[in-house]
Scaffold this motif. Structure first.
Motif, PDB file in Angstrom:
ATOM      1  N   MET A  12     -39.473  48.085 -31.929  1.00 37.71           N
ATOM      2  CA  MET A  12     -40.574  48.869 -31.050  1.00 37.71           C
ATOM      3  C   MET A  12     -40.605  48.315 -29.922  1.00 37.71           C
ATOM      4  O   MET A  12     -40.907  48.999 -28.891  1.00 37.71           O
ATOM      5  CB  MET A  12     -41.935  48.944 -31.881  1.00 37.71           C
ATOM      6  N   ASN A  13     -40.485  47.135 -29.926  1.00 35.75           N
ATOM      7  CA  ASN A  13     -40.961  46.466 -28.368  1.00 35.75           C
ATOM      8  C   ASN A  13     -39.544  46.005 -27.722  1.00 35.75           C
ATOM      9  O   ASN A  13     -39.687  45.536 -26.839  1.00 35.75           O
ATOM     10  CB  ASN A  13     -41.804  45.066 -28.360  1.00 35.75           C
ATOM     11  N   ASN A  14     -38.412  46.364 -28.128  1.00 34.38           N
ATOM     12  CA  ASN A  14     -37.339  46.226 -27.699  1.00 34.38           C
ATOM     13  C   ASN A  14     -36.900  45.046 -27.478  1.00 34.38           C
ATOM     14  O   ASN A  14     -36.353  44.784 -26.104  1.00 34.38           O
ATOM     15  CB  ASN A  14     -37.084  47.376 -26.372  1.00 34.38           C
ATOM     16  N   ASP A  15     -37.307  44.095 -28.032  1.00 33.60           N
ATOM     17  CA  ASP A  15     -36.799  42.877 -27.755  1.00 33.60           C
ATOM     18  C   ASP A  15     -35.748  41.988 -28.393  1.00 33.60           C
ATOM     19  O   ASP A  15     -35.187  41.049 -28.432  1.00 33.60           O
ATOM     20  CB  ASP A  15     -38.199  41.724 -28.042  1.00 33.60           C
ATOM     21  N   GLY A  16     -34.845  43.008 -28.989  1.00 29.00           N
ATOM     22  CA  GLY A  16     -33.555  42.655 -29.597  1.00 29.00           C
ATOM     23  C   GLY A  16     -33.630  42.002 -31.013  1.00 29.00           C
ATOM     24  O   GLY A  16     -32.645  41.876 -31.965  1.00 29.00           O
ATOM     25  N   LYS A  17     -34.997  42.233 -31.753  1.00 22.17           N
ATOM     26  CA  LYS A  17     -35.073  41.677 -33.292  1.00 22.17           C
ATOM     27  C   LYS A  17     -36.073  42.646 -33.770  1.00 22.17           C
ATOM     28  O   LYS A  17     -37.119  43.060 -33.012  1.00 22.17           O
ATOM     29  CB  LYS A  17     -35.334  40.202 -33.338  1.00 22.17           C
ATOM     30  N   ILE A  18     -36.134  42.649 -35.057  1.00 27.95           N
ATOM     31  CA  ILE A  18     -37.033  43.528 -35.833  1.00 27.95           C
ATOM     32  C   ILE A  18     -37.838  42.458 -36.529  1.00 27.95           C
ATOM     33  O   ILE A  18     -37.305  41.708 -37.492  1.00 27.95           O
ATOM     34  CB  ILE A  18     -36.243  44.240 -36.693  1.00 27.95           C
ATOM     35  N   ASP A  19     -39.136  42.428 -36.149  1.00 23.92           N
ATOM     36  CA  ASP A  19     -40.095  41.604 -37.021  1.00 23.92           C
ATOM     37  C   ASP A  19     -41.347  42.187 -37.130  1.00 23.92           C
ATOM     38  O   ASP A  19     -41.742  43.654 -36.796  1.00 23.92           O
ATOM     39  CB  ASP A  19     -40.035  40.240 -36.521  1.00 23.92           C
ATOM     40  N   VAL A  20     -42.572  41.477 -37.443  1.00 24.74           N
ATOM     41  CA  VAL A  20     -43.860  41.759 -37.968  1.00 24.74           C
ATOM     42  C   VAL A  20     -44.415  42.430 -36.529  1.00 24.74           C
ATOM     43  O   VAL A  20     -45.311  43.336 -36.691  1.00 24.74           O
ATOM     44  CB  VAL A  20     -44.704  40.853 -38.273  1.00 24.74           C
ATOM     45  N   ASN A  21     -44.200  42.067 -35.524  1.00 27.83           N
ATOM     46  CA  ASN A  21     -44.550  42.615 -34.140  1.00 27.83           C
ATOM     47  C   ASN A  21     -44.046  44.170 -34.067  1.00 27.83           C
ATOM     48  O   ASN A  21     -45.048  45.009 -33.544  1.00 27.83           O
ATOM     49  CB  ASN A  21     -44.121  41.765 -32.902  1.00 27.83           C
ATOM     50  N   ASP A  22     -43.148  44.342 -34.603  1.00 28.08           N
ATOM     51  CA  ASP A  22     -42.596  45.983 -34.543  1.00 28.08           C
ATOM     52  C   ASP A  22     -43.380  46.744 -35.696  1.00 28.08           C
ATOM     53  O   ASP A  22     -43.826  47.803 -35.064  1.00 28.08           O
ATOM     54  CB  ASP A  22     -40.985  46.035 -34.768  1.00 28.08           C
ATOM     55  N   VAL A  23     -43.958  46.332 -36.670  1.00 32.55           N
ATOM     56  CA  VAL A  23     -44.651  46.946 -37.724  1.00 32.55           C
ATOM     57  C   VAL A  23     -46.029  47.031 -36.967  1.00 32.55           C
ATOM     58  O   VAL A  23     -46.448  48.099 -37.185  1.00 32.55           O
ATOM     59  CB  VAL A  23     -44.646  45.863 -38.894  1.00 32.55           C
ATOM     60  N   THR A  24     -46.400  46.028 -36.367  1.00 27.69           N
ATOM     61  CA  THR A  24     -47.698  46.347 -35.873  1.00 27.69           C
ATOM     62  C   THR A  24     -47.872  47.257 -34.769  1.00 27.69           C
ATOM     63  O   THR A  24     -48.872  48.240 -34.636  1.00 27.69           O
ATOM     64  CB  THR A  24     -48.216  44.953 -35.280  1.00 27.69           C
ATOM     65  N   ALA A  25     -46.959  47.479 -34.154  1.00 28.14           N
ATOM     66  CA  ALA A  25     -46.622  48.489 -32.911  1.00 28.14           C
ATOM     67  C   ALA A  25     -46.669  49.753 -33.448  1.00 28.14           C
ATOM     68  O   ALA A  25     -47.533  50.704 -33.000  1.00 28.14           O
ATOM     69  CB  ALA A  25     -45.351  47.949 -32.190  1.00 28.14           C
ATOM     70  N   ILE A  26     -46.076  49.984 -34.423  1.00 28.77           N
ATOM     71  CA  ILE A  26     -46.016  51.578 -35.165  1.00 28.77           C
ATOM     72  C   ILE A  26     -47.481  51.726 -35.635  1.00 28.77           C
ATOM     73  O   ILE A  26     -47.975  52.629 -35.425  1.00 28.77           O
ATOM     74  CB  ILE A  26     -45.050  51.423 -36.133  1.00 28.77           C
ATOM     75  N   GLN A  27     -47.951  50.717 -36.264  1.00 27.94           N
ATOM     76  CA  GLN A  27     -49.220  50.739 -36.650  1.00 27.94           C
ATOM     77  C   GLN A  27     -50.296  51.208 -35.546  1.00 27.94           C
ATOM     78  O   GLN A  27     -51.195  52.129 -35.802  1.00 27.94           O
ATOM     79  CB  GLN A  27     -49.866  49.486 -37.597  1.00 27.94           C
ATOM     80  N   ILE A  28     -50.395  50.646 -34.550  1.00 30.67           N
ATOM     81  CA  ILE A  28     -51.056  50.833 -33.472  1.00 30.67           C
ATOM     82  C   ILE A  28     -50.793  52.265 -32.916  1.00 30.67           C
ATOM     83  O   ILE A  28     -51.735  53.030 -32.630  1.00 30.67           O
ATOM     84  CB  ILE A  28     -50.872  49.840 -32.288  1.00 30.67           C
ATOM     85  N   GLU A  29     -49.681  52.692 -32.801  1.00 18.34           N
ATOM     86  CA  GLU A  29     -49.136  54.009 -32.339  1.00 18.34           C
ATOM     87  C   GLU A  29     -49.962  55.024 -33.382  1.00 18.34           C
ATOM     88  O   GLU A  29     -50.234  56.180 -32.616  1.00 18.34           O
ATOM     89  CB  GLU A  29     -47.646  54.271 -32.055  1.00 18.34           C
ATOM     90  N   LEU A  30     -49.937  54.759 -34.417  1.00 20.17           N
ATOM     91  CA  LEU A  30     -50.256  55.734 -35.550  1.00 20.17           C
ATOM     92  C   LEU A  30     -51.622  55.879 -35.337  1.00 20.17           C
ATOM     93  O   LEU A  30     -52.236  57.076 -35.501  1.00 20.17           O
ATOM     94  CB  LEU A  30     -49.811  55.363 -36.916  1.00 20.17           C
TER      95      LEU A  30
END
Length: 69
Positions: A12-30
């Motif tokens: 989600m944050n396009n930083d080249g890795k998939i981690d908890v920050n991406d999970v949080t980003a989806i939760q925030i958007e939802l």
């Protein structure tokens, strides 16, 4: 920051890795947009919608319970 040519599902944050920050980003958007939110990067289970199932699927990927996004 330069945008990448291709986006990776789940990154989600396009930083080249998939981690908890991406999970949080989806939760925030939802939380902000609810059922009106759609992004192909966030649709981790590829069912055509973004919902809590995508958050769960991404968490399972991070935990190596599922191996392919």
């Amino acid at each position: 920051e330069e945008k990448k040519e291709t986006e990776t599902v789940g990154d989600m944050n396009n930083d080249g890795k998939i981690d908890v920050n991406d999970v949080t980003a989806i939760q925030i958007e939802l939380a902000k947009a609810g059922t009106d939110y759609y992004d192909t990067v966030a649709d981790t289970d590829k069912d055509g919608k973004v919902d809590v199932a995508d958050v769960t699927f991404l968490q399972q990927f991070i935990a190596s319970t599922v191996t392919v996004l």
